[in-house]
Design a protein around this motif. Structure first.
Motif, mmCIF file in Angstrom:
data_model
loop_
_atom_site.group_PDB
_atom_site.id
_atom_site.type_symbol
_atom_site.label_atom_id
_atom_site.label_comp_id
_atom_site.label_asym_id
_atom_site.label_seq_id
_atom_site.Cartn_x
_atom_site.Cartn_y
_atom_site.Cartn_z
ATOM 1 N N CYS A 1 31.929 -40.088 10.981
ATOM 2 C CA CYS A 1 31.212 -38.955 10.347
ATOM 3 C C CYS A 1 29.805 -39.303 9.754
ATOM 4 O O CYS A 1 29.389 -40.333 9.132
ATOM 5 N N GLU A 2 29.002 -38.276 9.954
ATOM 6 C CA GLU A 2 27.776 -38.339 9.201
ATOM 7 C C GLU A 2 28.003 -37.719 7.704
ATOM 8 O O GLU A 2 29.052 -37.191 7.322
ATOM 9 N N PRO A 3 27.338 -38.256 6.553
ATOM 10 C CA PRO A 3 27.637 -38.022 5.243
ATOM 11 C C PRO A 3 27.941 -36.329 5.009
ATOM 12 O O PRO A 3 28.606 -36.182 4.047
ATOM 13 N N ALA A 4 26.915 -35.824 5.705
ATOM 14 C CA ALA A 4 26.984 -34.356 5.309
ATOM 15 C C ALA A 4 28.490 -33.700 5.862
ATOM 16 O O ALA A 4 28.572 -32.671 5.441
ATOM 17 N N GLU A 5 29.032 -34.371 6.882
ATOM 18 C CA GLU A 5 30.526 -33.707 7.282
ATOM 19 C C GLU A 5 31.389 -33.972 6.448
ATOM 20 O O GLU A 5 32.833 -33.406 6.408
ATOM 21 N N THR B 1 32.905 -33.756 -0.782
ATOM 22 C CA THR B 1 32.595 -34.445 -1.903
ATOM 23 C C THR B 1 33.597 -35.517 -2.242
ATOM 24 O O THR B 1 34.992 -35.099 -2.480
ATOM 25 N N THR C 1 33.756 -41.302 1.000
ATOM 26 C CA THR C 1 32.772 -42.212 1.386
ATOM 27 C C THR C 1 32.534 -42.442 2.910
ATOM 28 O O THR C 1 31.616 -43.268 3.377
#
Length: 317
Positions: free
Chosen positions: A110-114, A117, A120
């Motif tokens: 996954c990309e961080p934006a996916e 909160t 990691t």
């Protein structure tokens, strides 16, 4: 054993019904005996395919892959309750993806934006989701179409399943007393079923050995939220505090779930052993018994592979 011989399968959870289907379709005369049809623990499953926290790994991988092949075929028929669904498994501690996930269709980091909160790392893939009440009804229909019979009866011992020369033990946690099998232990699981606020993808957190799980599986108009894994607990009554915590954990990841209406609570006791047991034994009176139990939280995932292994142990080649 030869075709048309009478076989009694003890247990009507996913392992018992799948094994009964496989044997009946191979030509055996099959009778399922269980106190509850279908079994409560299987009804309570989420359920997503994934060979998680079960041993022995070599056999589990083989059984799981065979089941995956069949679930992909079943997903072509909506009446089975099986659907191929994309989604994310994520971690708060940057864990590597499990090896079984990397071979699934659509697998990618996954990309961080996916990620929600606090997470990691994560991985996206497509996997079978199984709507268990629908799926277990499908297995019962398929068993009856193959000539199998179902008898609701509580057994005191495995021998009470007779008279028969062949018994398949798929009694789940009940096998602890029926066999007896002292290696079996319960791991209590609880799910909350809510109305679907528009979710089409699953989410699952890799929580390792924690008793507090986080997952949600959409099944059309409903979503199954999880969950718990309480070692040594077999009580099947609803835990309101645990249910509220499940809802809170899931809503933190997917805020739309906060206002979803609760429809029901599903509780089961996962029948767990150090190693899944699929093996044959012969009693002094000549009765052949095949044990197919101890799948823990991977009963659905291993169901077809273990059922075919039981068939191979019984049928003369």
């Amino acid at each position: 054993m030869t075709a048309r011989e009478c076989v009694v399968v003890v247990g009507a959870g996913v392992s018992g019904l799948t094994t009964a289907v496989v044997l009946a379709e191979a030509g055996a005369s099959v009778r399922v005996i269980a106190g509850q049809v279908p079994g409560a623990t299987s009804l309570a499953a989420g359920a997503m395919w994934g060979p998680y926290l079960v041993e022995p790994k070599d056999k589990v991988d083989r059984w799981g892959q065979r089941s995956l092949e069949i679930f992909r075929e079943l997903a072509e028929d909506q009446a089975t309750g099986v659907r191929l669904t994309s989604g994310i498994e994520a971690s708060r501690t940057a864990e590597a993806a499990p090896d079984w996930a990397t071979a699934l269709p659509g697998f990618r980091p996954c990309e961080p934006a996916e990620l929600p909160t606090g997470f990691t790392a994560g991985y996206r893939f497509t996997v079978p989701l199984i709507d268990m009440p629908v799926y277990l009804d499908y297995l019962l229909r398929r068993l009856r179409d193959a000539g199998g019979a179902v008898e609701r009866r509580q057994l005191a011992t495995l021998a009470d399943a007779g008279p028969t020369s062949v018994i398949v033990n798929c009694a789940g946690l009940g096998a602890r007393d029926l066999v007896p099998d002292p290696e079996l232990r319960p791991i209590r699981g609880q799910h909350v079923v809510v109305t679907n606020p528009g979710l089409t993808e699953f989410f699952s957190e890799d929580t390792g050995p924690s008793p507090d799980l986080l997952c949600f599986y959409p099944h059309g108009d409903t979503v199954v939220l999880g969950g718990t894994a309480i070692e040594g607990e077999a009580d099947l009554s609803t835990d309101a505090k645990a249910a509220a915590a499940i809802l809170a954990r899931c809503a933190e990841v997917e805020p739309r779930l906060a206002k979803a209406r609760v429809l029901e609570h599903r509780i089961g006791a996962r029948p767990t052993r150090t190693r899944v047991r699929v093996e044959e034994e012969q009693w002094e009176d000549g009765t052949v018994v095949v044990h197919n139990c101890g799948h823990g939280g991977a009963g659905v995932t291993l169901s077809w592979g273990c059922a075919e292994e039981a068939r191979a142990l019984l049928f003369v080649k």
